[in-house]
Design an enzyme around this catalytic site. Structure first.
Site, PDB file in Angstrom:
ATOM      1  CG  ASP A 106      -2.069   0.940   1.134  1.00 50.77           C
ATOM      2  OD1 ASP A 106      -2.362   1.405   0.006  1.00 50.77           O
ATOM      3  OD2 ASP A 106      -2.690   1.242   2.168  1.00 50.77           O
TER       4      ASP A 106
ATOM      5  CG  HIS B 213      -0.576   2.255  -9.150  1.00 52.92           C
ATOM      6  ND1 HIS B 213      -0.707   1.875  -7.831  1.00 52.92           N
ATOM      7  CD2 HIS B 213      -1.683   2.991  -9.435  1.00 52.92           C
ATOM      8  CE1 HIS B 213      -1.845   2.364  -7.347  1.00 52.92           C
ATOM      9  NE2 HIS B 213      -2.451   3.048  -8.297  1.00 52.92           N
TER      10      HIS B 213
ATOM     11  CD  GLU C 108     -13.388  -4.936  -1.134  1.00 55.18           C
ATOM     12  OE1 GLU C 108     -12.176  -5.270  -1.120  1.00 55.18           O
ATOM     13  OE2 GLU C 108     -14.309  -5.768  -1.071  1.00 55.18           O
ATOM     14  CG  ASN C 109      -8.069  -1.836  -5.011  1.00 53.71           C
ATOM     15  OD1 ASN C 109      -7.171  -2.672  -4.862  1.00 53.71           O
ATOM     16  ND2 ASN C 109      -8.272  -0.882  -4.107  1.00 53.71           N
TER      17      ASN C 109
END
Ligand code: IPE
Ligand code: IPE
Ligand code: MG
Length: 239
Positions: free
Chosen positions: A17, A34, A64-65
């Site tokens: 994260d 990323h 959930e992303n």
């Protein structure tokens, strides 16, 4: 020389994260974070044999992303395709067996094909077991496992009275994995965000402030070293 700590974790899982914040701090778009984060993965996978980690599981994209902007989601999907294409040869040469967990149904066909190919290509490797969680959610995984199990009950292959923890575990995406010994989360958040809920019942947790693009093999080795000093009791009493 073997520098492995005695009693180190066999299976380490990482919630990678902080990519977005890392990029924002530098005035760059989130996707830049990323990309830098994806490069970190190679260094960490390579460090595994030396520090005695046989199984490494990384959280790349959660169920959930999908709630993120369409452009971030599309950028991440394209990054996954590029990562697999670019890293396949090196992973094969370095003895890494790659497997994916998560629901593939929502992923595009081209990505799923690349995932299947990489799993097949590296299936004979035994040095490091890398598992990539992609469109993975712990609750979703348990729900899908129950669906598979009930189908088998309905077909008469399993007696419902015989269903126990072990039966359910065999129907999870992680049926080929030992439970994680240690779960690391970067970026200072102390939550597990739906990662390996069932499997982490007795895992040790390590929450660190470092953002994922700044994570290094030195930090990894230090955390793994600290783990060896912990006293895992599994509900029993030790003296
Ligand atoms: C983790 O970094 C990578 C994914 C969830 C895909 P984030 O994108 O969550 O980064 P932050 O938490 O916003 O900094
Ligand atoms: C967890 O990170 C998922 C991955 C690392 C892939 P998130 O950034 O999505 O988690 P929350 O939203 O902070 O809980
Ligand atoms: Mg995050």
């Amino acid at each position: 020389m073997d520098s492995r700590p005695k009693g180190g974790p066999c299976h380490v899982a990482i919630i990678m994260d902080g990519n977005g914040r890392w990029a924002t701090q530098r005035g760059r778009p989130r996707l830049f974070g990323h990309h830098v984060g994806a490069r970190r993965v190679r260094e960490i996978v390579r460090a595994c044999p030396d520090i005695g980690v046989k199984y490494l599981t990384i959280f790349a994209f959660s169920t959930e992303n999908w709630r993120r902007t369409q452009s971030e989601v599309a950028g991440l999907m394209s990054l996954f395709r590029r990562y697999i294409t670019r890293e396949a040869k090196a992973l094969l040469a370095e003895g890494v067996r790659v497997r994916f967990i998560g629901d593939r149904i929502k992923l595009d066909d081209k990505l799923v094909r690349l995932m299947d190919e990489l799993e097949l290509l590296t299936s004979e490797n035994t040095k490091v077991n890398l598992t990539i969680a992609l469109n993975y959610g712990g609750r979703d995984e348990v729900a899908r496992a129950v669906k598979r199990l009930t189908r088998e009950v309905k077909a008469g292959h399993i007696d419902p009275e015989m269903v126990n923890e072990e039966t359910l575990a065999r129907h999870l995406d992680t049926c080929f994995l030992p439970d994680p010994d240690l779960v690391i989360r970067t970026s200072g958040e102390a939550r597990i965000s739906n990662f390996l809920l069932w499997q982490s019942a007795y895992a040790e947790y390590e929450f660190i402030d470092t953002l994922w693009p700044d994570f290094s093999k030195e930090i990894f080795a230090e955390i793994v070293g600290n783990y060896a000093r912990r006293d895992r009791r599994f509900g029993a009493v030790t003296t």
